[in-house]
Write an enzyme that holds these catalytic residues in place. Structure first.
Site, PDB file in Angstrom:
ATOM      1  N   HIS A  47      67.901  31.399  52.688  1.00 49.13           N
ATOM      2  CA  HIS A  47      68.309  32.807  52.816  1.00 49.13           C
ATOM      3  C   HIS A  47      67.336  33.509  53.755  1.00 49.13           C
ATOM      4  CE1 HIS A  47      71.094  32.094  49.606  1.00 49.13           C
ATOM      5  NE2 HIS A  47      70.132  31.668  48.807  1.00 49.13           N
ATOM      6  N   GLU A 151      71.473  23.549  40.686  1.00 46.14           N
ATOM      7  CA  GLU A 151      71.936  24.935  40.564  1.00 46.14           C
ATOM      8  C   GLU A 151      73.459  25.058  40.573  1.00 46.14           C
ATOM      9  OE1 GLU A 151      70.003  27.278  43.573  1.00 46.14           O
ATOM     10  OE2 GLU A 151      70.251  25.776  45.117  1.00 46.14           O
TER      11      GLU A 151
END
Ligand code: 3PY
Ligand code: MG
Length: 273
Positions: A47, A151
């Site tokens: 990110h 995740e």
């Protein structure tokens, strides 16, 4: 420049470590985080605008302090892993790993032959101090830290197999994306998300691999340290600045006694809990 991997040594000797994220790709923040004394820094390239050149500048900026510098890569692509390894990062955090096969491919990409497939130009790369570290090739594979992120619900089902992969040093649970993978985006304290995390923790512990994570709703970094995670990564410069800027603006608004301007509530995520 080559040095023994302090975070890996701490993990192997059972010491817990505390670190932070950097997302701005700006070297002064790496310098500051290192000076603050964090055990490790994760340069986030999944990110934010982080890139290879920025990572090199940030590694240089942090090199005056013991903090180990890891990069969270945008994906597990072996070519990019090779470039970052050559650039001298001390470990990678690989997001969204869902199977043992993916984990094996990551380990192979990070190791030289005969254990892996990492291409060798160490004598001209920053990782070996540009060839001034003569035994780099012998030490590189074992000095490097490989962290894979679990995740998604699918990854939890494969958690034991992923943890069993030789060369995976740490399994890192990502609660935010895990919540999203079962339709509960951001609800990291939800019982269904907690149940998945508990399952992943159980499976990884059964193999004896160290676990890492970030704080989540209902779990502070102190709670997680108490649960035995080998490291917790918390906060970021972006998060810290948002908090600081919000406080400053609250002060200004109160001062000028203007109509209350509602500060839009920021989305909940890994850096803000
Ligand atoms: C997540 O919670 O999804 C993470 O990746 C933590 O950084
Ligand atoms: Mg994530």
């Amino acid at each position: 420049m080559f040095r023994p991997n302090r975070l890996k040594e701490r993990i192997l000797s059972g010491q817990q470590s505390f670190g932070t994220w950097l997302q701005s790709n700006y070297p002064a923040f790496a310098e500051m985080a290192a000076a603050a004394g964090f055990d490790f820094i994760i340069l986030d390239q999944e990110h934010g605008p982080g890139d290879e050149r920025g990572a090199i500048d940030m590694m240089r900026a942090a090199s005056g302090a013991p903090a180990t510098v890891l990069v969270r890569v945008p994906s597990s692509h072996p070519t990019y892993l090779k470039r970052l390894l050559d650039a001298g990062c001390e470990g990678v955090v690989v997001p969204m790993v869902e199977s043992a096969e993916e984990a094996k491919a990551i380990v192979e990409a990070c190791r030289y032959a005969p254990r892996g497939t990492r291409g060798n130009a160490a004598d001209i790369a920053r990782c070996s101090s540009y060839g001034f570290q003569p035994d780099y090739l012998k030490r590189a594979d074992d000095n490097f830290l490989i962290v894979v992120q679990i995740e998604t619900a699918k990854a939890v089902k494969n958690a034991r197999a992923i943890a069993e992969v030789d060369g995976v040093d740490v399994v890192f649970i990502g609660p935010t994306d895990l919540s999203g993978s079962i339709g509960l985006m951001g609800q990291t304290g939800h019982p269904d998300v907690e149940a998945l995390i508990a399952e992943a923790v159980r499976e990884v512990k059964a193999v004896g691999k160290p676990l890492a994570t970030v704080p989540r709703i209902g779990k502070t970094w102190q709670d997680l340290m108490g649960e035995g995670y080998c490291f917790v990564a918390t906060g970021s410069e972006i998060y810290s600045y948002r908090m600081a800027a919000t406080e400053l603006m609250k002060g200004w608004r109160a001062y000028r006694k203007a109509e209350e301007v509602q500060v839009a509530e920021a989305p909940k995520g890994s850096y803000s809990t």
